[in-house]
Write a protein that holds these residues in place. Sequence first.
Motif, PDB file in Angstrom:
ATOM      1  N   ASP A   1       0.983  -1.124  -0.062  1.00 51.03           N
ATOM      2  CA  ASP A   1       0.176   0.007   0.012  1.00 51.03           C
ATOM      3  C   ASP A   1       1.035   1.401  -0.018  1.00 51.03           C
ATOM      4  O   ASP A   1       1.778   1.408   0.867  1.00 51.03           O
ATOM      5  CB  ASP A   1      -0.861   0.084   1.286  1.00 51.03           C
ATOM      6  N   PRO A   2       0.693   2.078  -1.153  1.00 45.44           N
ATOM      7  CA  PRO A   2       1.778   3.203  -1.173  1.00 45.44           C
ATOM      8  C   PRO A   2       1.586   4.279  -0.118  1.00 45.44           C
ATOM      9  O   PRO A   2       2.739   4.864   0.375  1.00 45.44           O
ATOM     10  CB  PRO A   2       1.500   3.820  -2.583  1.00 45.44           C
ATOM     11  N   ALA A   3       0.442   4.368   0.273  1.00 45.65           N
ATOM     12  CA  ALA A   3       0.151   5.335   1.556  1.00 45.65           C
ATOM     13  C   ALA A   3       0.913   4.755   2.662  1.00 45.65           C
ATOM     14  O   ALA A   3       1.431   5.513   3.538  1.00 45.65           O
ATOM     15  CB  ALA A   3      -1.407   5.873   1.759  1.00 45.65           C
ATOM     16  N   GLU A   4       0.626   3.693   3.115  1.00 49.01           N
ATOM     17  CA  GLU A   4       1.039   3.016   4.105  1.00 49.01           C
ATOM     18  C   GLU A   4       2.828   2.996   4.178  1.00 49.01           C
ATOM     19  O   GLU A   4       3.354   3.004   5.165  1.00 49.01           O
ATOM     20  CB  GLU A   4       0.799   1.610   4.325  1.00 49.01           C
ATOM     21  N   GLY A   5       3.265   2.617   3.049  1.00 49.72           N
ATOM     22  CA  GLY A   5       4.674   2.759   2.923  1.00 49.72           C
ATOM     23  C   GLY A   5       5.092   4.152   3.045  1.00 49.72           C
ATOM     24  O   GLY A   5       6.160   4.301   3.789  1.00 49.72           O
ATOM     25  N   ALA A   6       4.477   5.219   2.574  1.00 52.32           N
ATOM     26  CA  ALA A   6       4.920   6.712   2.932  1.00 52.32           C
ATOM     27  C   ALA A   6       5.044   6.924   4.385  1.00 52.32           C
ATOM     28  O   ALA A   6       5.855   7.558   4.995  1.00 52.32           O
ATOM     29  CB  ALA A   6       4.181   7.549   2.057  1.00 52.32           C
ATOM     30  N   GLU A   7       3.755   6.455   5.111  1.00 52.15           N
ATOM     31  CA  GLU A   7       3.712   7.033   6.434  1.00 52.15           C
ATOM     32  C   GLU A   7       4.758   6.157   7.211  1.00 52.15           C
ATOM     33  O   GLU A   7       5.255   6.854   8.367  1.00 52.15           O
ATOM     34  CB  GLU A   7       2.300   6.409   6.858  1.00 52.15           C
TER      35      GLU A   7
ATOM     36  N   VAL B   1       9.997  11.115  -1.626  1.00 50.25           N
ATOM     37  CA  VAL B   1       9.189  10.059  -1.769  1.00 50.25           C
ATOM     38  C   VAL B   1       8.656   9.735  -2.856  1.00 50.25           C
ATOM     39  O   VAL B   1       7.908  10.536  -3.297  1.00 50.25           O
ATOM     40  CB  VAL B   1       8.150   9.926  -0.823  1.00 50.25           C
ATOM     41  N   ILE B   2       9.375   8.761  -3.637  1.00 51.14           N
ATOM     42  CA  ILE B   2       8.912   8.315  -5.068  1.00 51.14           C
ATOM     43  C   ILE B   2       8.039   7.372  -5.141  1.00 51.14           C
ATOM     44  O   ILE B   2       8.474   6.048  -4.640  1.00 51.14           O
ATOM     45  CB  ILE B   2      10.323   7.951  -5.900  1.00 51.14           C
ATOM     46  N   PHE B   3       6.830   7.479  -5.484  1.00 46.87           N
ATOM     47  CA  PHE B   3       5.837   6.329  -5.615  1.00 46.87           C
ATOM     48  C   PHE B   3       6.001   5.862  -7.324  1.00 46.87           C
ATOM     49  O   PHE B   3       5.749   6.433  -8.129  1.00 46.87           O
ATOM     50  CB  PHE B   3       4.489   6.805  -5.183  1.00 46.87           C
ATOM     51  N   SER B   4       5.941   4.506  -7.218  1.00 48.45           N
ATOM     52  CA  SER B   4       6.301   3.791  -8.710  1.00 48.45           C
ATOM     53  C   SER B   4       5.336   2.523  -8.874  1.00 48.45           C
ATOM     54  O   SER B   4       5.733   1.802  -9.844  1.00 48.45           O
ATOM     55  CB  SER B   4       7.698   3.936  -8.886  1.00 48.45           C
ATOM     56  N   ASP B   5       4.728   2.186  -8.057  1.00 45.39           N
ATOM     57  CA  ASP B   5       4.348   0.819  -8.131  1.00 45.39           C
ATOM     58  C   ASP B   5       2.471   1.154  -8.917  1.00 45.39           C
ATOM     59  O   ASP B   5       1.883   1.465  -8.431  1.00 45.39           O
ATOM     60  CB  ASP B   5       3.776   0.001  -7.087  1.00 45.39           C
ATOM     61  N   GLY B   6       2.261   0.590 -10.177  1.00 43.27           N
ATOM     62  CA  GLY B   6       1.276   0.606 -10.700  1.00 43.27           C
ATOM     63  C   GLY B   6       0.340   1.616 -10.840  1.00 43.27           C
ATOM     64  O   GLY B   6      -0.753   1.575 -10.530  1.00 43.27           O
ATOM     65  N   LEU B   7       1.009   2.756 -10.672  1.00 39.47           N
ATOM     66  CA  LEU B   7       0.078   4.173 -10.774  1.00 39.47           C
ATOM     67  C   LEU B   7      -0.699   4.241 -12.047  1.00 39.47           C
ATOM     68  O   LEU B   7      -0.466   4.026 -13.079  1.00 39.47           O
ATOM     69  CB  LEU B   7       1.074   5.023 -10.478  1.00 39.47           C
TER      70      LEU B   7
ATOM     71  N   SER C   1       9.523  -8.811  -1.254  1.00 41.50           N
ATOM     72  CA  SER C   1       8.482  -7.748  -1.699  1.00 41.50           C
ATOM     73  C   SER C   1       7.503  -7.474  -0.578  1.00 41.50           C
ATOM     74  O   SER C   1       7.758  -8.060   0.595  1.00 41.50           O
ATOM     75  CB  SER C   1       7.496  -7.792  -2.905  1.00 41.50           C
ATOM     76  N   ASP C   2       6.799  -6.173  -0.444  1.00 37.99           N
ATOM     77  CA  ASP C   2       5.736  -5.778   0.334  1.00 37.99           C
ATOM     78  C   ASP C   2       4.305  -6.475  -0.089  1.00 37.99           C
ATOM     79  O   ASP C   2       3.223  -6.242   0.618  1.00 37.99           O
ATOM     80  CB  ASP C   2       5.545  -4.675   0.587  1.00 37.99           C
ATOM     81  N   ASN C   3       4.324  -7.076  -1.187  1.00 38.77           N
ATOM     82  CA  ASN C   3       3.149  -7.755  -1.772  1.00 38.77           C
ATOM     83  C   ASN C   3       3.737  -9.204  -1.960  1.00 38.77           C
ATOM     84  O   ASN C   3       4.294  -9.547  -3.052  1.00 38.77           O
ATOM     85  CB  ASN C   3       2.750  -7.335  -3.067  1.00 38.77           C
ATOM     86  N   PRO C   4       2.899 -10.339  -1.242  1.00 42.87           N
ATOM     87  CA  PRO C   4       3.278 -11.640  -1.539  1.00 42.87           C
ATOM     88  C   PRO C   4       2.821 -12.128  -3.085  1.00 42.87           C
ATOM     89  O   PRO C   4       3.559 -13.252  -3.280  1.00 42.87           O
ATOM     90  CB  PRO C   4       2.423 -12.420  -0.574  1.00 42.87           C
TER      91      PRO C   4
ATOM     92  N   GLU D   1      -3.501  -7.231  -5.519  1.00 40.82           N
ATOM     93  CA  GLU D   1      -3.627  -7.683  -7.259  1.00 40.82           C
ATOM     94  C   GLU D   1      -2.286  -7.188  -7.686  1.00 40.82           C
ATOM     95  O   GLU D   1      -1.880  -5.783  -7.670  1.00 40.82           O
ATOM     96  CB  GLU D   1      -4.821  -7.124  -7.816  1.00 40.82           C
ATOM     97  N   VAL D   2      -1.819  -7.775  -8.611  1.00 36.75           N
ATOM     98  CA  VAL D   2      -0.536  -7.255  -9.204  1.00 36.75           C
ATOM     99  C   VAL D   2      -0.999  -6.795 -10.712  1.00 36.75           C
ATOM    100  O   VAL D   2      -1.425  -7.536 -11.761  1.00 36.75           O
ATOM    101  CB  VAL D   2       0.552  -8.266  -9.512  1.00 36.75           C
TER     102      VAL D   2
END
Length: 430
Positions: free
Chosen positions: A308-314, A332-338, A398-401, A427-428
């Motif tokens: 979760d990008p928000a959780e990662g930033a927090e 903070v660079i967000f880069s996952d499935g945006l 990863s942070d996503n199994p 979901e990927v």
Amino acid sequence: MVDIAARVWNHRWKIDPIVRSLLDTDFYKLLMCQSVFRNKPDTQVRFSLINRSSHVPLAQLIDEGELREQLDHVRSLSLSRGESTWLRGNTFYGKRQMFRPDFMEWFETLRLPAYHLERVGDQYELTFEGSWPEVMLWEIPALSVLMELRSRAVLNDMGRFELQVLYARAMTKLWEKIGKLRSLDGLRIADFGTRRRHSFLWQDWAVQAMLEGLGDKFIGTSNCLIAKNRDLEAIGTNAHELPMVYAALAPDDDALAQAPYQVLADWHEEHDGNLRIILPDTYGTAGFLERAPDWLAGWTGIRIDSGDPAEGAERAIAWWRARGEDPARKLVIFSDGLDVDKICELQGQFAGRVQPSFGWGTLLTNDFRGLTPGDQLAPFSLVCKAVSANGKPTVKLSDNPNKAMGPSDEIARYRRVFDAKAQPAQEVIV
């Protein structure tokens, strides 16, 4: 500006090269390659194609002979004089001579090594083996070739007017996304879409659209060739490949636990400023930050690429505060499935608290969802990863199994060594 629909319609000659240059790759690959060339040049690796979207039958869609032609063409490429001059003399991230003379002398004579291609059911087994600095440069062109051949297979039976309408609708779709982003104050966004683009020409068009539509809010592209041709900033730092291989080379559990930090120690010796970006999620962000040495808190920022990008930033904000750092000064660079709605949400949530930035990938350069019958051009998740180093398997948690990879027994070992907590599966998308 190229008429993309006309070019697609006119794909009638023997081979229209998908990869036109060794610079048609992401900037982070070249930065990492130089680091590997310096620190681990004799490491032997194996890279393999992994189609996470098994419902897309690549071997049914793509002719093997045409695939071999494209891969053989990539092997024929070498740097031109102008490309070498650009790498040697350009300023990247405020630094002249980013690439050292010994690395450039090696790169200027490089031809990519041999590949192994075999059809296995409805998929292709595509692997590359050899020295790490050489083999790692196959990742981006291999993915680009397969993604574009899949696009061509779908487009092949379309008529000229059908193609014109398809690309007009795709252009309108992207331009409407750009219109939504234009209103965001303080936006910083880059193109990260090389690996799973629809095609080279479409990525180039998307970059031009971003530049015209967003102006200074568009900060550059990860694609070196497009950056060179369009006089843009080449954007990128490092990726999971480095800690995955360093970890595989670790002789015991203690060395394994230190491997992700050794990667960044080596990186620290070479780079400063905005190239000091932590990628913490290879073996779980929470554990990485808990055990991180204090000097890493002084780095410029962090990239969030799974979970979760928000959780990662927090989590990053809390970590910086606990170590006496001001999160408002951190990148903070967000880069996952945006996609555009998530970008707008994250910009609103974190602007002022940190310095948010976005690497917009597949859904910038390959969003043809809903534009063809049966959604045949919908993007899918295709990767080319290092799967072994000196004969030992690599692992990614990863942070996503759903993004984890490696043999099950090694995954269990890594989860124990890195004290990886239970993670919610997501979901990927791409």
